[in-house]
Design a protein around this motif. Sequence first.
Motif, PDB file in Angstrom:
ATOM      1  N   ALA A 162       0.817  -1.213   0.000  1.00  0.00           N
ATOM      2  CA  ALA A 162       0.000   0.000   0.000  1.00  0.00           C
ATOM      3  C   ALA A 162       0.848   1.258   0.000  1.00  0.00           C
ATOM      4  CB  ALA A 162      -0.926   0.010   1.212  1.00  0.00           C
ATOM      5  N   VAL A 168      -7.887   6.403  -5.705  1.00  0.00           N
ATOM      6  CA  VAL A 168      -7.636   5.646  -4.487  1.00  0.00           C
ATOM      7  C   VAL A 168      -6.171   5.266  -4.412  1.00  0.00           C
ATOM      8  CG1 VAL A 168      -9.964   4.730  -4.462  1.00  0.00           C
ATOM      9  CG2 VAL A 168      -8.166   3.429  -5.566  1.00  0.00           C
ATOM     10  N   ASN A 169      -5.805   4.641  -3.317  1.00  0.00           N
ATOM     11  CA  ASN A 169      -4.445   4.172  -3.120  1.00  0.00           C
ATOM     12  C   ASN A 169      -3.977   3.360  -4.319  1.00  0.00           C
ATOM     13  OD1 ASN A 169      -2.250   2.409  -2.146  1.00  0.00           O
ATOM     14  ND2 ASN A 169      -2.714   3.359  -0.182  1.00  0.00           N
ATOM     15  N   HIS A 210      -4.389  -0.643  -3.608  1.00  0.00           N
ATOM     16  CA  HIS A 210      -5.473  -0.900  -2.658  1.00  0.00           C
ATOM     17  C   HIS A 210      -5.745  -2.397  -2.631  1.00  0.00           C
ATOM     18  CE1 HIS A 210      -8.980  -0.465  -0.279  1.00  0.00           C
ATOM     19  NE2 HIS A 210      -9.860  -0.593  -1.245  1.00  0.00           N
ATOM     20  N   ALA A 246      -5.071  10.043  -3.581  1.00  0.00           N
ATOM     21  CA  ALA A 246      -6.276   9.713  -2.829  1.00  0.00           C
ATOM     22  C   ALA A 246      -7.273  10.859  -2.802  1.00  0.00           C
ATOM     23  CB  ALA A 246      -5.920   9.330  -1.389  1.00  0.00           C
ATOM     24  N   LYS A 295      -9.994   3.788  -9.050  1.00  0.00           N
ATOM     25  CA  LYS A 295     -11.023   2.800  -8.776  1.00  0.00           C
ATOM     26  C   LYS A 295     -12.095   2.909  -9.847  1.00  0.00           C
ATOM     27  CE  LYS A 295     -14.067   0.990  -5.209  1.00  0.00           C
ATOM     28  NZ  LYS A 295     -14.609   1.177  -3.856  1.00  0.00           N
ATOM     29  N   TYR A 322      -7.027  -3.257  -6.311  1.00  0.00           N
ATOM     30  CA  TYR A 322      -7.796  -2.418  -7.224  1.00  0.00           C
ATOM     31  C   TYR A 322      -6.808  -1.560  -8.019  1.00  0.00           C
ATOM     32  CZ  TYR A 322     -12.582  -3.261  -5.618  1.00  0.00           C
ATOM     33  OH  TYR A 322     -13.799  -3.819  -5.358  1.00  0.00           O
TER      34      TYR A 322
END
Length: 340
Positions: A71, A179-180, A183, A164, A334, A330
Motif C-alpha cells: 500500500a 484511491v491508493n 489498494h 487519494a 477505482k 484495485y
Amino acid sequence: MSEAPQGAQHPRPAAEATGGGLESVTSPEDLVKLLAEQFARADVSLRELQKRADRAGGTRLPRSTCADMLAGRRFPKKAVMVAFLRGCRVPDHQLPAWERAWERVRLHQLPAGSREIATQAVTEPGTTDTPRAAGRHRRRAALLAAVAVPAAAVILSVVIAQRATPRPGASEGVPGHIVNPAHIVSDDGRAFPRGGSSRFTVRVSPANTGVRLTRRLDAGVGLQQATITVNGSPAAEWRPLLEDGIYKWRDQIVTIPPELTTGRGSLTIVNTCVSPSGFNEFRYTVEHEVDGVWSTADTIDIGRDHAASEAAHDYRVVGEDWAGTQTFAYPPRKEAWSVQ
C-alpha cells in the motif's frame, strides 16, 4: 476451473515480469508498483506468503508488513523485500537486480552531494584499501543510505495523498475517484461456467424510482458475460470486460429498468453465465433512488465465509466450479464500469 478463476501462473524472467523497468527504478512509488505486480502475478494470499516465509526460516513476513509495503505505507527493509519476492516464487538469480533497485531508491532520496559520496562508498574499488579503511567506507555508506528511508517515506506519502484526492465532482465508488495505487483487498467468492447461474433476493424501498447493482469481480478472468433477470423478467446483462492480470479487482455496475423495480420491496435477481470464460462474483451492493437521492439499500457478500449473508438473501448457485478466497489490488483509479 482451477483453484483460482484465472488459473495458475508461472514466474517470468525479470525483464519480462517488470516490463523492462526494474533497472530504471529510482523512486519508492516505482518499486511499490513492481512489487505489487509480482504479488498479482503470484496469485497468492498474504496469509500464504507469511506461511511460506515461516517454512523457509529467516526473515518473517507478517501480513500487516506486506500489506503496508504494497500500500506504500512503509518502505521495506531489503531483507523483507527479498523474502517477499521469494514467497512470490521469484527465482534467486533475479533477486540481485531487485536489490540493486532497492539500493537506488534509497540513494536517490539523498541530497546530491551525499548521494555521490554514498555511491562512491558502495562502488569504489577496494583493492588498495586497508581493512580499517574498507570498514569506514561500509559504515559511511550504511549511515548515508539510512537517511533515505524517512525521505522516501515522506515523498511516497505525498504521492499517495495526492492520488487519494477525488477530482472535482467525483465521489467514492463512482468513476473519477482516486484511491491508493495499491489498494489490496481479500475477499471470498464463487464462480460458475457457461450455463451456470446464481440467484438471490435483495430488499429495496417500494418508493424507488431506480435501482443499481454493483458486482465485485475478479477481472483476471476476462470477457465474463451473463444475462440478468429480475423477478423473472429480462432486465440487463453483465457485459464483458478485458482481462487484467495486474489489478484484478473491478466494481461493475448495471442499471435495472425502473419499470421492474418501482413499487416493489424485494427483487429476486438471477445471473446466468453465457460466456466460455465463466463468471465470478464476490460481493453485490444494491443502491436505490428515493426522492431523487441514491443510497445503499442492501448488500450481499458471496462466499463460504459469508454463509449468514448468503442465507439471509436466499442465495443459490447452479453449476459452481470454484469457491475460495482471493487477495488482489484495485487499480490506481477505482474504476466502476457502468453498464446501461
